[in-house]
Scaffold this active site. Sequence first.
Site, PDB file in Angstrom:
ATOM      1  N   VAL A  52      -5.938   8.800  12.549  1.00 20.94           N
ATOM      2  CA  VAL A  52      -4.690   8.642  12.225  1.00 20.94           C
ATOM      3  C   VAL A  52      -4.307   7.706  11.324  1.00 20.94           C
ATOM      4  O   VAL A  52      -2.992   7.325  10.875  1.00 20.94           O
ATOM      5  CB  VAL A  52      -3.921   8.275  13.621  1.00 20.94           C
ATOM      6  CG1 VAL A  52      -4.126   9.251  14.810  1.00 20.94           C
ATOM      7  CG2 VAL A  52      -4.704   6.884  14.178  1.00 20.94           C
ATOM      8  N   TYR A  53      -5.082   7.089  10.624  1.00 26.18           N
ATOM      9  CA  TYR A  53      -4.772   5.894   9.676  1.00 26.18           C
ATOM     10  C   TYR A  53      -4.142   6.556   8.329  1.00 26.18           C
ATOM     11  O   TYR A  53      -4.882   7.846   7.789  1.00 26.18           O
ATOM     12  CB  TYR A  53      -6.028   5.282   9.083  1.00 26.18           C
ATOM     13  CG  TYR A  53      -6.570   4.096  10.039  1.00 26.18           C
ATOM     14  CD1 TYR A  53      -5.816   3.655  11.403  1.00 26.18           C
ATOM     15  CD2 TYR A  53      -7.645   3.552  10.070  1.00 26.18           C
ATOM     16  CE1 TYR A  53      -6.380   3.128  12.379  1.00 26.18           C
ATOM     17  CE2 TYR A  53      -8.367   2.593  11.081  1.00 26.18           C
ATOM     18  CZ  TYR A  53      -7.270   2.203  12.051  1.00 26.18           C
ATOM     19  OH  TYR A  53      -8.081   1.354  12.905  1.00 26.18           O
ATOM     20  N   SER A  54      -2.881   6.270   7.993  1.00 20.47           N
ATOM     21  CA  SER A  54      -1.944   7.109   6.793  1.00 20.47           C
ATOM     22  C   SER A  54      -2.094   8.618   6.939  1.00 20.47           C
ATOM     23  O   SER A  54      -2.432   9.194   6.094  1.00 20.47           O
ATOM     24  CB  SER A  54      -2.941   6.552   5.560  1.00 20.47           C
ATOM     25  OG  SER A  54      -2.678   5.150   5.553  1.00 20.47           O
ATOM     26  N   GLY A  56      -4.336  10.753   7.578  1.00 21.34           N
ATOM     27  CA  GLY A  56      -5.708  11.061   7.638  1.00 21.34           C
ATOM     28  C   GLY A  56      -6.079  10.634   5.995  1.00 21.34           C
ATOM     29  O   GLY A  56      -7.278  10.897   5.716  1.00 21.34           O
TER      30      GLY A  56
END
Length: 321
Positions: A52-54, A56
């Site tokens: 979920v960081y940025s 993907g």
Amino acid sequence: MEERHVGRSGLLVSRLGLGTMTWGQDTEPDEAASQLTAFVDAGGTLVDTADVYSDGDAERILGHLLREVVGRDEMVVTTKSAIRPDGRYDASRRHLLAALDASLDRLGMEYVDLWQLHVYDPATPLEETLSALDEAVVSGRTRYVGVSNYTGWQVAKAAAWQRAWPGRAPVVAVQAEYSLLRRDVERELLPATLDAGAGLLPWSPLGRGVLTGKYRTGLPAGSRAANPHFSDFVQPYLDEECGRIVESVVTAAEGLGVTPLSVALSWVRDRPGVAAPIVGARTSAQLAQALASDALTLPQEIRAALDDVSDPVSDIAAVHP
């Protein structure tokens, strides 16, 4: 940089990890490349990301850098799953395995070294969730498994379930927020982690940046507290009590001739059960300060003073196994 085993497993990692939460959002790919290169040059091996960081993009950037800039075999790569793009928790077997496959695709890898459950999902039976970890190991998509943001009882339950039957993948790592400003993990989570034979991977070891001392006189331009993406994240640590702890860290740093960042990071790095704090630097300059802390070992009297001023559980006996 010294390497440590993660808990009682055979997994070796550098005693400082590189976080990628800002990559693709506040850290551009070129800056991420500079960070990763500096980290590896300093002997760092552990790099942490999540699906979920940025949205993907952090995984995509990391995968590209591990193909074009730094050799994949030099790194211990960990990613996390269990949160949907809309923010809902989903640790069902169906979602987890699909999410891991999607992460591997973005990373351009056949496997990660450590796959962690990002959050606990109360709507899914834990035994179903943990079966996905077993499948991931058996199928070769990951070498080790762990959990993140679990409570003490959740860690204990997951670890006991995995130990109950031969062939299940043991929980070797627990990721949780831990710093001089956030020591509640010492009540139950840390003892449960140690009992399970897992290693603690603290996130936000600098108290969401507050322990660097940069907020002592206001909100600097470009800081996380001044950033709309992260202001709510930092605000809880800007109160009077946290300010008192920060001043103690600054005093210790002045006495040692180092930065407050080095003092705060060295404190958490050398706590019982800690394998490697995860530092999520926004810039290469910030990462350079974190890497410089590797040379510092806090004198016992300073460590004891910081323990005293920050201890939230002084009335509980034997909180440090």
